[in-house]
Design a protein around this motif. Structure first.
Motif, short mmCIF file in Angstrom:
data_model
loop_
_atom_site.label_atom_id
_atom_site.label_comp_id
_atom_site.label_asym_id
_atom_site.label_seq_id
_atom_site.Cartn_x
_atom_site.Cartn_y
_atom_site.Cartn_z
N CYS A 130 0.84 -1.22 0.00
CA CYS A 130 0.00 0.00 0.00
C CYS A 130 0.86 1.25 0.00
N VAL A 131 1.91 1.25 0.83
CA VAL A 131 2.82 2.39 0.88
C VAL A 131 3.51 2.58 -0.46
N GLY A 132 3.92 1.47 -1.08
CA GLY A 132 4.58 1.55 -2.37
C GLY A 132 3.67 2.10 -3.45
N VAL A 133 2.40 1.65 -3.45
CA VAL A 133 1.43 2.15 -4.42
C VAL A 133 1.18 3.65 -4.21
N TYR A 134 1.07 4.04 -2.94
CA TYR A 134 0.84 5.46 -2.64
C TYR A 134 1.97 6.33 -3.17
N PHE A 135 3.20 5.90 -2.93
CA PHE A 135 4.34 6.69 -3.39
C PHE A 135 4.46 6.67 -4.91
N MET A 136 4.11 5.55 -5.53
CA MET A 136 4.14 5.48 -6.99
C MET A 136 3.14 6.44 -7.60
N LEU A 137 1.96 6.55 -7.01
CA LEU A 137 0.92 7.43 -7.54
C LEU A 137 1.22 8.90 -7.29
N ASN A 138 1.79 9.20 -6.14
CA ASN A 138 1.96 10.59 -5.74
C ASN A 138 3.34 11.16 -6.00
N TYR A 139 4.35 10.33 -6.09
CA TYR A 139 5.71 10.84 -6.21
C TYR A 139 6.46 10.31 -7.43
N ASN A 140 5.82 9.44 -8.19
CA ASN A 140 6.41 8.98 -9.44
C ASN A 140 6.17 10.06 -10.50
N PRO A 141 7.22 10.68 -11.05
CA PRO A 141 7.06 11.79 -12.00
C PRO A 141 6.29 11.46 -13.26
N CYS A 142 6.07 10.16 -13.57
CA CYS A 142 5.32 9.86 -14.78
C CYS A 142 3.87 9.50 -14.50
N SER A 143 3.42 9.66 -13.25
CA SER A 143 2.02 9.36 -12.93
C SER A 143 1.13 10.58 -13.12
N LEU A 144 -0.12 10.35 -13.47
CA LEU A 144 -1.08 11.44 -13.67
C LEU A 144 -1.29 12.22 -12.37
N ARG A 145 -1.35 11.53 -11.26
CA ARG A 145 -1.59 12.21 -9.98
C ARG A 145 -0.44 13.16 -9.65
N TYR A 146 0.80 12.72 -9.92
CA TYR A 146 1.97 13.58 -9.69
C TYR A 146 1.88 14.83 -10.57
N VAL A 147 1.57 14.62 -11.86
CA VAL A 147 1.48 15.73 -12.80
C VAL A 147 0.42 16.73 -12.37
N MET A 148 -0.75 16.26 -12.01
CA MET A 148 -1.84 17.16 -11.63
C MET A 148 -1.54 17.88 -10.32
N ARG A 149 -0.82 17.21 -9.43
CA ARG A 149 -0.44 17.88 -8.19
C ARG A 149 0.49 19.06 -8.48
N LYS A 150 1.40 18.88 -9.44
CA LYS A 150 2.30 19.96 -9.84
C LYS A 150 1.52 21.08 -10.53
N LEU A 151 0.61 20.72 -11.43
CA LEU A 151 -0.17 21.74 -12.13
C LEU A 151 -1.04 22.52 -11.16
N ASP A 152 -1.63 21.84 -10.19
CA ASP A 152 -2.44 22.52 -9.17
C ASP A 152 -1.61 23.56 -8.43
N SER A 153 -0.35 23.25 -8.20
CA SER A 153 0.52 24.14 -7.44
C SER A 153 1.01 25.31 -8.27
N TYR A 154 1.25 25.09 -9.56
CA TYR A 154 1.94 26.10 -10.36
C TYR A 154 1.04 26.95 -11.26
N LEU A 155 -0.05 26.38 -11.77
CA LEU A 155 -0.88 27.15 -12.69
C LEU A 155 -1.79 28.12 -11.94
N GLU A 156 -1.94 29.32 -12.50
CA GLU A 156 -2.79 30.34 -11.87
C GLU A 156 -4.19 30.34 -12.51
N THR A 157 -4.58 29.23 -13.11
CA THR A 157 -5.89 29.13 -13.74
C THR A 157 -6.43 27.72 -13.55
#
Length: 226
Positions: free
Chosen positions: A19-46
């Motif tokens: 479970c911990v491994g899956v969580y980190f893969m989803l949230n901290y793996n740079p090629c995952s959609l969740r990681y990408v959207m977390r970055k976009l949420d932080s950086y985009l002003e729209t």
């Protein structure tokens, strides 16, 4: 502790690790959609929305298969984020960090305003190589630098900052935006003299005319042999 309890306890520990491994893969793996959207949420002003995912069927020149996520912002700008399955160390010498072309899409929507600001009687060319979009300003002499400096300053100010100041444009962000630029070329020799990036992060100060002229003159003397 009997054998049955040991088996149950071992199974629980293994399950927790999975479970911990899956969580980190989803949230901290740079090629995952969740990681990408977390970055976009932080950086985009729209606001934006996810559209679809494209997974390359064939490996690229580095032997990896990029994954591309497509999005659309509230203004209707379509943009994409290309991600690369991790291999080796993440650094600037090889693929790794997700690459987003949102700033290119934003620049393209304002391209006419940029072109109008650059009009000064000296040739300009719009170039889009599929990765980056830019204007090339051509000069044929040192004296023309004083003519183009104020127009470049005006053109660079046509785009308002659209990235949060949380984005530092450093490798530590593990996320890259293609920054649009205005490029100054030698008209006869067809090589780059100097480049000026649009400063599109909140809090950044735009280039001043004096800074632009100083850089142009220094770069011209270093790169052009008349």
């Amino acid at each position: 502790m009997n054998e049955k309890k040991i088996i149950v306890l071992t199974s629980i520990i293994i399950f927790i690790f999975i479970c911990v491994g899956v969580y980190f893969m989803l949230n901290y793996n740079p090629c995952s959609l969740r990681y990408v959207m977390r970055k976009l949420d932080s950086y985009l002003e729209t606001e934006y929305k996810y559209v679809f995912t494209y997974r390359a069927g064939e490996p690229n020149i580095e032997g990896i298969k990029p994954v591309t996520y497509f999005f659309e912002d509230i203004n209707g700008f379509g943009f994409e984020v290309v991600t690369f399955p991790p291999f080796g160390d993440y650094d600037s010498s090889q693929p790794g960090y997700p690459q987003c072309d949102y700033l290119t899409a934003y620049y393209e929507s304002k391209k006419e305003s940029v072109e109008k600001a650059l009009q000064h009687g000296i040739p300009i060319t719009c170039v889009n190589n599929g990765i980056q979009s830019l204007f090339q300003v051509e000069v044929s002499s040192y004296d023309e630098l004083e003519i183009i400096a104020p127009t470049i300053e005006k053109a660079l100010k046509t785009l308002e900052p659209v990235l949060s100041e949380k984005y530092s444009a450093s490798s530590s962000d593990k996320f890259e935006f293609d920054i649009p630029v205005i490029s100054v070329w030698a008209a006869d020799k067809k090589y780059t003299i100097s480049e000026f990036n649009f400063r599109l992060i909140k809090g950044q100060t735009s280039w001043t005319q004096e800074e632009i002229l100083d850089k142009l003159q220094i770069d011209y003397k270093e790169n052009v042999v008349e």
